[in-house]
Scaffold this motif. Structure first.
Motif, PDB file in Angstrom:
ATOM      1  N   GLY A 102     -93.776 -37.974 107.299  1.00  0.00           N
ATOM      2  CA  GLY A 102     -94.984 -37.945 106.475  1.00  0.00           C
ATOM      3  C   GLY A 102     -95.720 -39.268 106.418  1.00  0.00           C
ATOM      4  N   THR A 152     -89.647 -38.601  96.569  1.00  0.00           N
ATOM      5  CA  THR A 152     -90.502 -38.208  97.689  1.00  0.00           C
ATOM      6  C   THR A 152     -90.248 -38.968  98.983  1.00  0.00           C
ATOM      7  OG1 THR A 152     -92.227 -39.740  96.924  1.00  0.00           O
ATOM      8  CG2 THR A 152     -92.386 -37.445  96.190  1.00  0.00           C
ATOM      9  N   ARG A 269     -87.308 -33.168 101.197  1.00  0.00           N
ATOM     10  CA  ARG A 269     -88.234 -34.274 100.931  1.00  0.00           C
ATOM     11  C   ARG A 269     -89.507 -34.141 101.763  1.00  0.00           C
ATOM     12  NH1 ARG A 269     -83.421 -37.179 101.148  1.00  0.00           N
ATOM     13  NH2 ARG A 269     -83.926 -38.047 103.188  1.00  0.00           N
ATOM     14  N   TRP A 273     -93.272 -34.000 100.215  1.00  0.00           N
ATOM     15  CA  TRP A 273     -94.326 -34.910 100.681  1.00  0.00           C
ATOM     16  C   TRP A 273     -95.568 -34.131 101.095  1.00  0.00           C
ATOM     17  CZ3 TRP A 273     -94.088 -40.408 101.716  1.00  0.00           C
ATOM     18  CH2 TRP A 273     -95.233 -40.912 102.377  1.00  0.00           C
TER      19      TRP A 273
END
Length: 301
Positions: A102, A152, A269, A273
Motif C-alpha cells: 500500500g 494499519t 492489514r 489500508w
C-alpha cells in the motif's frame, strides 16, 4: 490526450498478477510492479513474483531489478516509477500498475507524505532497542504512541516500525497525523481496481499458496539466503520463519504454519489500508475480466 494509470490492488494471493497481465494485453501496454518484495532478484518463490512465462506475456518494470544488498526505499521507488511513467506515457495512453504494498502504491498515486526532521539519535536508540529487546517491544511502543499506525502499517517490518516511532518520539505527535496531507498533483489520471473475496476464501487461498511455494522449493531458496538473513529485505514473511527452522529454533511444520498465519495477518492489514481509499472500484476475485475492462473503458474517454 489524457493519460491513465490503472492501479490494481488487493490482498495477497487474490489474483492481481493474472488480472494485470490480461489488462496489459487488452490495452497493449506495460506493467509497473509496486510490490516492494518483488524488487529483489534473489527472492523469487517466497515473493510470488511473476513467472518467466508471465513476464513474457507483457513487459514488466521493477521486477528483480535490485539486490537484497541494495539500499532501496519507497522514496527511491516513487522517483523511479514516475520517471518510468513519463517515458511510457510518450507512447502509451494507459499503463498498468499492480501490487499489494500500500505505501508503494500510494507513493506513485498520491505522493509521499512530508515529515519533519528529527534527532538522528532517536533512530540509533530504536535500532539498539530492536537488537536488545526485539521487535515486539517496539511494536508495543508504537501501539501506545500511535494506535492508528499500529493497526494499519506492516508492523512485522522493523524499518517501518522504527520510522513511525522516531516521528512519534521526535515530534510528540502520532506518525499517522502527518499522513495524507496535500501533495503534488499528478499529470495523469488514476483509476484503481481492487480485487477481494470473503475473508475465509482469502485465507484459504493464502494457505494453498504457501503449500505450493513449499512444493516449488521455497525452503531451498531460503537456505541459499541464510548467510544474508540479517538484511532488512529478508526480514519478511516466508523467509524469516524458515530462517528460524534452518537455525534449529523451530520445527519445519511450525515454521510453515507461522508463514500462513503471518501472511493472513498481512492480508488483513492490506485490506485495512486499501479500504481507506473510497475511490477504489472493487470486484470479486472471480469477476469476469470482460466486465472489469468494460468498467474501465466506461471511465476512459
Amino acid at each position: 490526450m489524457t493519460k491513465f494509470l490503472i492501479s490494481i490492488v488487493g490482498p495477497t494471493a487474490i489474483g492481481k498478477t493474472a488480472l494485470s497481465i490480461k489488462l496489459a494485453q487488452h490495452f497493449n501496454t506495460e506493467i509497473i510492479s509496486a510490490d516492494s518484495r518483488q524488487f529483489f532478484k534473489e527472492m523469487h518463490i517466497g515473493t510470488a513474483a511473476p513467472t518467466k512465462d508471465e513476464l513474457g506475456t507483457a513487459k514488466h518494470h521493477f521486477i528483480h531489478h535490485k539486490s537484497i544488498n541494495d539500499n532501496y526505499n519507497v522514496g527511491a521507488f516513487e522517483k523511479d516509477a514516475l520517471q518510468c511513467l513519463e517515458t511510457l506515457f510518450k507512447t502509451k495512453d494507459v499503463v498498468i500498475m499492480v501490487g499489494g504494498s500500500g505505501l508503494y502504491v500510494d507513493a506513485v498515486t498520491k505522493g509521499l507524505d512530508d515529515f519533519p526532521e528529527v534527532d538522528s539519535q532517536i533512530r540509533e536508540t530504536l535500532n539498539t532497542d530492536l537488537e536488545t529487546k526485539g521487535l515486539p517491544y517496539l511494536q508495543e511502543q508504537l501501539k501506545t504512541l500511535d494506535l492508528e499506525s499500529y493497526n494499519t502499517m506492516a508492523i512485522d517490518n522493523p524499518h517501518r516500525v522504527i520510522r513511525a516511532l522516531e516521528i512519534c518520539i521526535g515530534t510528540g505527535n502520532p506518525y499517522s497525523s502527518f499522513l495524507n496531507k496535500d501533495k503534488l498533483k499528478r499529470n495523469f489520471k488514476i483509476m484503481t481496481i481492487g480485487l477481494t473475496a470473503d475473508r475465509p476464501i482469502i485465507y484459504n487461498r493464502i494457505n494453498q499458496r504457501v503449500d505450493v511455494m513449499m512444493q516449488a522449493g521455497l525452503l531451498k531458496e531460503v537456505e541459499t539466503l541464510l548467510p544474508h538473513q540479517h538484511l532488512n529485505a529478508l526480514n519478511t514473511v516466508g523467509y524469516k520463519e524458515l530462517f528460524h527452522y534452518l537455525n534449529g529454533e523451530w520445527e519445519l511444520d511450525f515454521a510453515i504454519s507461522e508463514i500462513k498465519k503471518n501472511t493472513r495477518r498481512f492480508a488483513k492489514r492490506q485490506l485495512t489500508w486499501f479500504k481507506k481509499n473510497d475511490t477504489i472500484l472493487w470486484f470479486d476475485y472471480l469477476a469476469d475480466t470482460a466486465t472489469i475492462i468494460e468498467s474501465i473503458e466506461y471511465k476512459i474517454p
